[in-house]
Design an enzyme around this catalytic site. Structure first.
Site, PDB file in Angstrom:
ATOM      1  N   GLN A  11       0.824  -1.195   0.000  1.00  0.00           N
ATOM      2  CA  GLN A  11       0.000   0.000   0.000  1.00  0.00           C
ATOM      3  C   GLN A  11       0.868   1.258   0.000  1.00  0.00           C
ATOM      4  O   GLN A  11       1.858   1.346   0.725  1.00  0.00           O
ATOM      5  CB  GLN A  11      -0.901  -0.015   1.238  1.00  0.00           C
ATOM      6  CG  GLN A  11      -2.102   0.883   1.145  1.00  0.00           C
ATOM      7  CD  GLN A  11      -3.149   0.535   2.197  1.00  0.00           C
ATOM      8  OE1 GLN A  11      -3.127  -0.541   2.777  1.00  0.00           O
ATOM      9  NE2 GLN A  11      -4.073   1.440   2.442  1.00  0.00           N
ATOM     10  N   SER A  88       4.655  -5.688   3.309  1.00  0.00           N
ATOM     11  CA  SER A  88       3.305  -5.664   3.883  1.00  0.00           C
ATOM     12  C   SER A  88       2.323  -6.418   2.985  1.00  0.00           C
ATOM     13  O   SER A  88       2.443  -7.636   2.817  1.00  0.00           O
ATOM     14  CB  SER A  88       2.865  -4.216   4.140  1.00  0.00           C
ATOM     15  OG  SER A  88       1.716  -4.177   4.962  1.00  0.00           O
ATOM     16  N   LEU A  89       1.371  -5.734   2.354  1.00  0.00           N
ATOM     17  CA  LEU A  89       0.451  -6.401   1.434  1.00  0.00           C
ATOM     18  C   LEU A  89       1.204  -7.198   0.370  1.00  0.00           C
ATOM     19  O   LEU A  89       0.763  -8.270  -0.063  1.00  0.00           O
ATOM     20  CB  LEU A  89      -0.446  -5.352   0.784  1.00  0.00           C
ATOM     21  CG  LEU A  89      -1.532  -5.734  -0.226  1.00  0.00           C
ATOM     22  CD1 LEU A  89      -1.013  -5.867  -1.644  1.00  0.00           C
ATOM     23  CD2 LEU A  89      -2.286  -7.006   0.167  1.00  0.00           C
ATOM     24  N   ARG A 113      -8.568  -8.988   4.778  1.00  0.00           N
ATOM     25  CA  ARG A 113      -7.536  -8.191   5.452  1.00  0.00           C
ATOM     26  C   ARG A 113      -7.807  -6.708   5.258  1.00  0.00           C
ATOM     27  O   ARG A 113      -7.730  -5.907   6.198  1.00  0.00           O
ATOM     28  CB  ARG A 113      -6.156  -8.554   4.878  1.00  0.00           C
ATOM     29  CG  ARG A 113      -4.971  -7.795   5.467  1.00  0.00           C
ATOM     30  CD  ARG A 113      -3.714  -8.211   4.714  1.00  0.00           C
ATOM     31  NE  ARG A 113      -2.480  -7.756   5.333  1.00  0.00           N
ATOM     32  CZ  ARG A 113      -1.799  -6.668   4.997  1.00  0.00           C
ATOM     33  NH1 ARG A 113      -2.269  -5.877   4.029  1.00  0.00           N
ATOM     34  NH2 ARG A 113      -0.666  -6.349   5.599  1.00  0.00           N
ATOM     35  N   HIS A 188       0.431  -2.368  11.590  1.00  0.00           N
ATOM     36  CA  HIS A 188       1.680  -2.965  12.066  1.00  0.00           C
ATOM     37  C   HIS A 188       2.030  -2.480  13.477  1.00  0.00           C
ATOM     38  O   HIS A 188       3.157  -2.068  13.756  1.00  0.00           O
ATOM     39  CB  HIS A 188       2.830  -2.669  11.085  1.00  0.00           C
ATOM     40  CG  HIS A 188       2.587  -3.245   9.722  1.00  0.00           C
ATOM     41  ND1 HIS A 188       2.579  -4.598   9.487  1.00  0.00           N
ATOM     42  CD2 HIS A 188       2.301  -2.658   8.538  1.00  0.00           C
ATOM     43  CE1 HIS A 188       2.308  -4.814   8.204  1.00  0.00           C
ATOM     44  NE2 HIS A 188       2.129  -3.656   7.612  1.00  0.00           N
ATOM     45  N   GLN A 237       2.004 -10.678  11.087  1.00  0.00           N
ATOM     46  CA  GLN A 237       2.332  -9.520  10.258  1.00  0.00           C
ATOM     47  C   GLN A 237       1.491  -8.285  10.560  1.00  0.00           C
ATOM     48  O   GLN A 237       1.975  -7.160  10.515  1.00  0.00           O
ATOM     49  CB  GLN A 237       2.197  -9.889   8.768  1.00  0.00           C
ATOM     50  CG  GLN A 237       2.844  -8.899   7.833  1.00  0.00           C
ATOM     51  CD  GLN A 237       2.053  -8.710   6.549  1.00  0.00           C
ATOM     52  OE1 GLN A 237       0.883  -8.351   6.578  1.00  0.00           O
ATOM     53  NE2 GLN A 237       2.698  -8.958   5.424  1.00  0.00           N
TER      54      GLN A 237
END
Length: 295
Positions: A11, A88-89, A113, A188, A237
């Site tokens: 993202q 991340s993603l 998610r 996060h 995560q």
């Protein structure tokens, strides 16, 4: 043979118009149709016409997953990576490319998610560029409800936590630039614990297979192919830090000589260049650029 890693952005890398030249490919068209059936909305419509929606977590994450996985599938006709990682993603695209789960299962995970993260309101995130690491570490240690969310490079990090805690850190730390991020929650960080617990239940319903190539995970940047380990790392995560600086350092340690960033923008190759010198860096952001890799 040159050892190659493929890396996938998350993202923040999205851009209006991304992936649209993929619609000229028949296999890509099928994926866009399948994605609309799963999501209930059109990825191509959002990517072409709705910059405001594309900036929202709910839409950003599925759009990136669809575009990046299609790009990767096109390139896979010509070459295979020796290692994969995602920011991340982007880790979900890496896992798909490594054969850990089926494409549709991955998109359903990303959809859920994104929904959970979109609804996790009340937190704040900010990027720091050009800062004193020792000072930042000390301030974070002394500040409740503020953590290091993304360790991107020695010159750039993202902090996450309650609005009050983040404002307190920003007021104390010296940095060349301090940039509040336009996100709905404290991603996060421990503030995502409730969403993470719910997502753990979702992950439990999806079968993970042993990876066909090693995957470096965000929360533990040590390559593995073990399905159970990869799933456990994905569970962590949402609340754990993205350790991208360590991921970049691990690439040459694993014998990687060439890195291909697959997806819009060039954020990850830029970060890797600052952290691990001597690697050949390439970007594939469009159907046209897949030809460069395949030639």
């Amino acid at each position: 043979m040159t050892k190659t890693a493929w890396v996938f952005p998350g993202q923040g890398s999205q851009a209006l118009g991304m992936g649209m030249d993929l619609l000229e490919l028949s296999e890509a068209k099928e994926k866009f149709v399948q994605a609309e059936e799963i999501l209930g909305w059109s990825v191509s419509d959002i990517c072409q016409n709705h910059e405001d929606k594309l900036a929202r977590t709910l839409y950003t994450q599925p759009c990136l997953y669809v575009v990046e996985t299609i790009l990767a599938d096109v390139i896979r006709k010509a070459e295979k990576p020796d290692l994969v990682a995602g920011h991340s993603l982007g880790e979900y695209i890496a896992l798909y490319v490594a054969g850990v789960f089926e494409w549709a299962a991955g998109l359903r995970l990303v959809k859920r998610r994104a929904e959970l993260m979109e609804n996790a309101a009340g937190g704040k995130m900010a990027a720091l560029i050009g800062f004193d690491k020792e000072q930042l570490d000390r301030i974070l240690a002394e500040t409740n409800d503020a953590v290091l969310a993304n360790d991107n490079s020695s010159a750039q990090v993202v902090i996450s936590g309650t609005p009050e805690a983040i404002e307190s850190v920003l007021a104390q730390v010296k940095a060349k630039r301090k940039l509040p991020l336009n996100v709905s929650g404290a991603f996060h960080s421990p503030m995502m614990a409730e969403a993470s617990a719910e997502f753990k239940n979702v992950l439990a319903t999806v079968e993970f297979h042993q990876a066909t190539v090693p995957v470096i995970s965000n929360v533990e940047p040590v390559p593995t192919v073990e399905a159970d380990i990869l799933k456990q790392r994905l569970v962590k995560q949402m609340t754990g830090s993205v350790r991208w600086r360590e991921t970049a350092l691990a690439l040459p340690e694993q014998g990687i000589e060439r890195v291909v960033e697959i997806g819009p923008g060039n954020v990850l190759t830029g970060l890797i260049k600052r952290t691990a010198s001597g690697l050949k860096l390439e970007n594939v952001r469009s159907a046209a650029e897949t030809e460069l890799v395949r030639s």
